[in-house]
Design a protein around this motif. Structure first.
Motif, PDB file in Angstrom:
ATOM      1  N   GLU A  94       0.818  -1.214   0.000  1.00 23.96           N
ATOM      2  CA  GLU A  94       0.000   0.000   0.000  1.00 23.96           C
ATOM      3  C   GLU A  94       0.853   1.267   0.000  1.00 23.96           C
ATOM      4  N   PHE A  95       1.752   1.394   0.951  1.00 25.43           N
ATOM      5  CA  PHE A  95       2.462   2.655   1.151  1.00 25.43           C
ATOM      6  C   PHE A  95       3.518   2.917   0.066  1.00 25.43           C
ATOM      7  N   THR A  96       4.166   1.865  -0.417  1.00 30.81           N
ATOM      8  CA  THR A  96       5.133   2.069  -1.500  1.00 30.81           C
ATOM      9  C   THR A  96       4.441   2.636  -2.729  1.00 30.81           C
ATOM     10  N   ARG A  97       3.267   2.118  -3.036  1.00 30.16           N
ATOM     11  CA  ARG A  97       2.537   2.600  -4.212  1.00 30.16           C
ATOM     12  C   ARG A  97       2.083   4.055  -4.023  1.00 30.16           C
ATOM     13  N   GLN A  98       1.700   4.425  -2.800  1.00 30.20           N
ATOM     14  CA  GLN A  98       1.332   5.819  -2.546  1.00 30.20           C
ATOM     15  C   GLN A  98       2.533   6.741  -2.754  1.00 30.20           C
ATOM     16  N   ILE A  99       3.690   6.291  -2.321  1.00 30.73           N
ATOM     17  CA  ILE A  99       4.915   7.072  -2.505  1.00 30.73           C
ATOM     18  C   ILE A  99       5.269   7.168  -3.979  1.00 30.73           C
ATOM     19  N   LEU A 100       5.099   6.095  -4.718  1.00 37.67           N
ATOM     20  CA  LEU A 100       5.341   6.129  -6.165  1.00 37.67           C
ATOM     21  C   LEU A 100       4.439   7.153  -6.844  1.00 37.67           C
ATOM     22  N   PHE A 122       6.146  -9.365  -2.039  1.00 31.27           N
ATOM     23  CA  PHE A 122       5.423  -8.400  -2.868  1.00 31.27           C
ATOM     24  C   PHE A 122       6.219  -8.095  -4.149  1.00 31.27           C
ATOM     25  N   PRO A 123       6.441  -9.098  -4.981  1.00 25.99           N
ATOM     26  CA  PRO A 123       7.268  -8.905  -6.185  1.00 25.99           C
ATOM     27  C   PRO A 123       6.673  -7.921  -7.177  1.00 25.99           C
ATOM     28  N   ASP A 124       5.345  -7.879  -7.271  1.00 30.33           N
ATOM     29  CA  ASP A 124       4.714  -6.962  -8.226  1.00 30.33           C
ATOM     30  C   ASP A 124       4.999  -5.503  -7.868  1.00 30.33           C
ATOM     31  N   VAL A 125       5.037  -5.202  -6.574  1.00 26.84           N
ATOM     32  CA  VAL A 125       5.334  -3.835  -6.149  1.00 26.84           C
ATOM     33  C   VAL A 125       6.779  -3.487  -6.489  1.00 26.84           C
ATOM     34  N   ALA A 126       7.683  -4.421  -6.255  1.00 26.28           N
ATOM     35  CA  ALA A 126       9.093  -4.190  -6.582  1.00 26.28           C
ATOM     36  C   ALA A 126       9.277  -3.961  -8.075  1.00 26.28           C
ATOM     37  N   ARG A 127       8.560  -4.735  -8.873  1.00 28.84           N
ATOM     38  CA  ARG A 127       8.663  -4.548 -10.329  1.00 28.84           C
ATOM     39  C   ARG A 127       8.084  -3.200 -10.747  1.00 28.84           C
ATOM     40  N   GLN A 128       7.036  -2.751 -10.061  1.00 30.24           N
ATOM     41  CA  GLN A 128       6.451  -1.436 -10.364  1.00 30.24           C
ATOM     42  C   GLN A 128       7.450  -0.324 -10.041  1.00 30.24           C
ATOM     43  N   VAL A 129       8.144  -0.442  -8.910  1.00 36.11           N
ATOM     44  CA  VAL A 129       9.158   0.545  -8.544  1.00 36.11           C
ATOM     45  C   VAL A 129      10.175   0.691  -9.667  1.00 36.11           C
ATOM     46  N   GLN A 130      10.663  -0.424 -10.166  1.00 33.59           N
ATOM     47  CA  GLN A 130      11.662  -0.372 -11.225  1.00 33.59           C
ATOM     48  C   GLN A 130      11.070   0.108 -12.545  1.00 33.59           C
ATOM     49  N   ALA A 131       9.860  -0.336 -12.857  1.00 29.94           N
ATOM     50  CA  ALA A 131       9.223   0.054 -14.116  1.00 29.94           C
ATOM     51  C   ALA A 131       8.985   1.556 -14.190  1.00 29.94           C
TER      52      ALA A 131
END
Length: 251
Positions: A94-100, A122-131
């Motif tokens: 939740e919070f990583t995506r809000q920060i993104l 949470f691999p999908d969140v990590a991939r989103q960070v990089q993407a």
């Protein structure tokens, strides 16, 4: 060479690279995309005219390691008025995506030091960070304090996180590492140097791990920058208060 994207009042890391081959892919803000790179589709709809953005790229050579932050001998990484945004302990669903979202709204970038077990969960969140053009480094597998670990345990913590990141992230993981609790025994720093992995300490602590009020987090950062005038800022993307503080702080 590894590259960090630096923003004017804010400096932010935005390189993705495999640790073993030193190939760097640099992402710039949407209005000034680097040749050969495509800005994230999400960011392309954002008007970047009056946003923080990214001011310059600073090259970081990780051959033989490298150590950055106030606890290490000074290195000419930052100019006056430049900072690096860094986030530890995630990814959080939740919070990583809000920060993104907050970073995208300001057309700027950050460096995330992921914990291996969180990345695995949470691999999908990590991939989103990089993407979305941010750097992903590592922060051990279980966030263990390496000051009290044996050398074998420290190596296992480091390598496990790297292996999970390499298996999860399409572009691999950058050779950037931060010690949990900033507890950095020399023997482990020597090991990282032999692995050509740079260590990132901090210059300004948001203390978001201690204070859970967004306004306090913001005060801590701005007060710290008043004293240092530049630096690597520490946040944690596992706290809701941090996610709430970031939009106002960037603004």
């Amino acid at each position: 060479m590894k590259k960090l994207l630096l923003a004017a009042a804010l400096m932010l890391a935005a390189a993705t690279a495999r640790a073993e081959d030193n190939v760097v892919k640099v992402n710039a803000p949407p209005e000034s995309a680097v040749a050969g790179e495509t800005a994230p589709a999400k960011a392309s709809t954002i008007d970047c005219a009056d946003t923080l953005g990214v001011s310059r790229v600073a090259e970081v050579d990780t051959a033989g390691g490298g150590e950055y932050g106030e606890q290490y001998p000074p290195k000419p990484l930052l100019e006056k008025g430049e900072v690096v945004l860094t986030f530890d302990d995630g990814p959080h669903p939740e919070f990583t995506r809000q920060i993104l979202d907050a970073l995208a709204a300001q057309c700027t970038k950050a460096t995330f030091f992921h914990v291996g077990r969180m990345l695995k969960e949470f691999p999908d969140v990590a991939r989103q960070v990089q993407a979305e053009g941010h750097t992903v480094g590592t922060h051990t597998h279980t966030h263990r304090n390496l000051g009290g670990a044996s050398m074998g345990q420290a190596e296992q913590q480091i390598e496990s996180a790297i292996n999970i990141a390499e298996a999860t992230l399409p572009n691999g993981v950058a050779p950037f590492f931060r010690f949990p609790y900033l507890s950095d025994p020399q023997r482990v720093r020597d090991y990282l140097a032999k692995r050509n992995i740079a260590v990132f300490g901090i210059d300004v602590d948001s203390f978001d791990w201690r204070w859970r009020k967004p306004e306090k987090v913001m005060h801590n950062v701005l007060s710290g920058l008043d004293k240092t005038g530049r630096g690597i800022i520490l946040f944690h993307d596992i706290h809701g208060s941090t996610a709430k503080a970031i939009p106002a702080l960037l603004a």
